[in-house]
Write an enzyme that holds these catalytic residues in place. Structure first.
Site, PDB file in Angstrom:
ATOM      1  N   GLU A   1       0.824  -1.205   0.000  1.00 26.05           N
ATOM      2  CA  GLU A   1       0.000   0.000   0.000  1.00 26.05           C
ATOM      3  C   GLU A   1       0.861   1.259   0.000  1.00 26.05           C
ATOM      4  O   GLU A   1       0.555   2.236  -0.698  1.00 26.05           O
ATOM      5  CB  GLU A   1      -0.946  -0.004   1.201  1.00 26.05           C
TER       6      GLU A   1
ATOM      7  N   GLU B   1       2.355   1.669  -3.487  1.00 29.99           N
ATOM      8  CA  GLU B   1       1.339   2.028  -4.470  1.00 29.99           C
ATOM      9  C   GLU B   1       0.925   3.489  -4.345  1.00 29.99           C
ATOM     10  O   GLU B   1       0.727   4.181  -5.344  1.00 29.99           O
ATOM     11  CB  GLU B   1       0.110   1.129  -4.311  1.00 29.99           C
ATOM     12  N   GLU B   2       0.775   3.974  -3.112  1.00 26.72           N
ATOM     13  CA  GLU B   2       0.283   5.332  -2.906  1.00 26.72           C
ATOM     14  C   GLU B   2       1.373   6.394  -3.046  1.00 26.72           C
ATOM     15  O   GLU B   2       1.093   7.498  -3.531  1.00 26.72           O
ATOM     16  CB  GLU B   2      -0.356   5.454  -1.525  1.00 26.72           C
TER      17      GLU B   2
END
Length: 291
Positions: free
Chosen positions: A168, A171-172
């Site tokens: 996460e 990805e962010e």
């Protein structure tokens, strides 16, 4: 339904020939709880399926079968109504199939409920300067509020918490990280389509520093002093956010120990991740590896 239940196939079996008719029966694999699982693979007219299903239920009843699970791929959605008419109800659905279930005995059923929780993560990524990675979202409840928050997300099916946190964050924000430990977790209810929610606050160590924010989800991303993050008015006014921020501050000052990952094998032979406080453990865990 249990983990020991194997996947089922749909085969064809005929009743002994008689002068009236022959009916094909659904067959599947029996589970260890007196149930059976069937997976529909061949196209079938809904009326024909209804006849086959009634005959199959009759046979299962005679054999003492308890629960019947039918996995119905989305391309066979025309058979749903016929199954419901025979007493089946929805258990759960995935993008490509619907699981229907029937309890044959005239007693209260003991079938397990659908999954009741989803797992979310919040990532406390702190660098050597004492700065934490924070983001502003461009959708959801925090859109336009100016609140800086920790990167968050949801674990995928079959994904470990530690792996989900690393994924996460990258990805962010584009930041590569190494998982350190779980600092805390909270449970809430009626959070997402009436399901409960487990949210794990995870500490990660950055392996890179240049931010490349995900344009679709984030308005902004930056490194910020932990103290500045914790002092935001929204954080201070919200008891849950304030508690998490205080835990992060304590961890920065080396006054708090979380739960480190440990890879261990279960009695069934599966590899699991055990999270524990390794600082206060007086002897090392046996036969495993730090995850």
């Amino acid at each position: 339904m249990s983990g020991s239940t194997t996947s089922m196939m749909v085969d064809e079996q005929r009743l002994p020939e008689n002068n009236v008719q022959q009916i094909e029966l659904l067959t599947g694999t029996e589970d260890s709880y007196g149930g059976v699982r069937v997976e529909i693979k061949n196209r079938m007219d809904s009326d024909v399926f209804g006849d086959v299903l009634r005959a199959s239920i009759s046979q299962w009843r005679q054999k003492g079968t308890k629960g019947v699970w039918i996995k119905l791929p989305i391309q066979h959605a025309n058979l749903v109504e016929a199954a419901v008419k025979e007493g089946f109800w929805y258990h759960h659905a995935e993008p490509d199939y619907l699981m229907l279930v029937l309890w044959i005995p005239k007693t209260a059923h003991t079938l397990p409920a659908n999954a009741s929780h989803r797992v979310g993560i919040g990532a406390f990524v702190i660098n050597s300067k004492g700065e934490v990675l924070v983001v502003q979202e461009n959708s959801g409840r925090f859109k336009g509020t100016g609140v800086w928050k920790l990167p968050t997300g949801v674990a995928n099916e079959g994904e470990d918490i530690c792996t989900a946190a690393i994924r996460e964050v990258e990805e962010e924000t584009g930041i590569k990280t190494e998982f350190v430990e779980i600092l805390a977790f909270r449970q809430s209810h009626k959070a997402f389509f009436t399901k409960s929610d487990l949210f794990f606050v995870c500490m990660l160590q950055p392996l890179s520093s240049e931010i490349q924010k995900q344009e679709e989800e984030l308005e902004a991303a930056q490194w910020m002093a932990v103290e500045e993050y914790a002092a935001q008015p929204f954080v201070k006014k919200n008891p849950l956010f304030d508690s998490i921020a205080n835990i992060c501050l304590a961890k920065k000052d080396m006054k708090y120990t979380g739960f480190s990952p440990f890879s261990a094998t279960s009695s069934s032979g599966k590899t699991n991740i055990l999270y524990f406080n390794n600082q206060d453990l007086k002897q090392p865990l046996s036969s495993g590896n730090q995850a």
